[in-house]
Motif scaffolding. Structure first.
Motif, PDB file in Angstrom:
ATOM      1  N   HIS A 154      43.062  -2.028  18.400  1.00 47.04           N
ATOM      2  CA  HIS A 154      43.085  -3.056  19.438  1.00 47.04           C
ATOM      3  C   HIS A 154      42.066  -2.794  20.531  1.00 47.04           C
ATOM      4  CE1 HIS A 154      46.574  -5.300  18.015  1.00 47.04           C
ATOM      5  NE2 HIS A 154      47.001  -4.127  17.577  1.00 47.04           N
ATOM      6  N   GLY A 155      40.954  -2.168  20.184  1.00 50.99           N
ATOM      7  CA  GLY A 155      39.885  -1.979  21.155  1.00 50.99           C
ATOM      8  C   GLY A 155      39.558  -0.525  21.420  1.00 50.99           C
ATOM      9  N   ILE A 156      38.623  -0.339  22.321  1.00 59.08           N
ATOM     10  CA  ILE A 156      38.186   0.993  22.715  1.00 59.08           C
ATOM     11  C   ILE A 156      38.144   1.046  24.237  1.00 59.08           C
ATOM     12  CG2 ILE A 156      36.816   1.360  20.627  1.00 59.08           C
ATOM     13  CD1 ILE A 156      34.321   0.808  22.368  1.00 59.08           C
ATOM     14  N   GLN A 157      38.077   2.239  24.773  1.00 59.24           N
ATOM     15  CA  GLN A 157      37.990   2.430  26.215  1.00 59.24           C
ATOM     16  C   GLN A 157      36.730   3.225  26.509  1.00 59.24           C
ATOM     17  OE1 GLN A 157      40.838   5.036  28.627  1.00 59.24           O
ATOM     18  NE2 GLN A 157      41.896   3.070  28.500  1.00 59.24           N
ATOM     19  N   LEU A 158      35.848   2.669  27.340  1.00 62.85           N
ATOM     20  CA  LEU A 158      34.616   3.343  27.744  1.00 62.85           C
ATOM     21  C   LEU A 158      34.729   3.714  29.207  1.00 62.85           C
ATOM     22  CD1 LEU A 158      32.012   0.894  26.166  1.00 62.85           C
ATOM     23  CD2 LEU A 158      32.870   3.022  25.185  1.00 62.85           C
ATOM     24  N   TYR A 159      34.211   4.875  29.566  1.00 71.20           N
ATOM     25  CA  TYR A 159      34.202   5.266  30.971  1.00 71.20           C
ATOM     26  C   TYR A 159      33.006   6.168  31.228  1.00 71.20           C
ATOM     27  CZ  TYR A 159      35.905   9.794  29.452  1.00 71.20           C
ATOM     28  OH  TYR A 159      36.014  11.009  28.823  1.00 71.20           O
ATOM     29  N   THR A 160      32.597   6.207  32.466  1.00 68.90           N
ATOM     30  CA  THR A 160      31.552   7.117  32.912  1.00 68.90           C
ATOM     31  C   THR A 160      32.069   7.820  34.140  1.00 68.90           C
ATOM     32  OG1 THR A 160      29.816   5.689  32.051  1.00 68.90           O
ATOM     33  CG2 THR A 160      29.158   7.303  33.697  1.00 68.90           C
TER      34      THR A 160
END
Length: 95
Positions: A16-22
């Motif tokens: 159900h998706g991915i999580q991107l962060y910086t």
């Protein structure tokens, strides 16, 4: 609470998706442009952003890269692409 420690999100359910962060810390008034290449493993056709105080935007682009993430930029410079890479424009680098 401000900053990255002030934002905790549960990861999306599998499929159900991915999580991107910086993860970064900036001084007041400081600007920073980074590039983070990821291979998500699935097509992304919609996005939603959640930002900490002081953050103002992020851009997600689709590229033609497949299989592996490149480590050499168009100017021939090598980068560690296991995390975000700071980029300055050619003009800013030569000031």
């Amino acid at each position: 609470m401000d900053g990255c420690d002030g934002l905790v999100l549960e990861p999306p359910a599998a499929g159900h998706g991915i999580q991107l962060y910086t993860d970064m810390v900036l001084a007041p008034g400081e600007e920073r442009q980074t590039c983070k290449l990821v291979m998500p493993g699935e097509d992304i056709n919609w996005g939603d952003g959640v930002f900490t105080v002081g953050s103002h935007h992020a851009t997600v682009w689709r590229t033609s890269h497949t299989g592996t993430i490149p480590t050499v930029d168009v100017e021939g410079q090598t980068h560690d692409t296991t995390g975000p890479v700071d980029f300055l424009s050619a003009r800013e680098r030569h000031v």
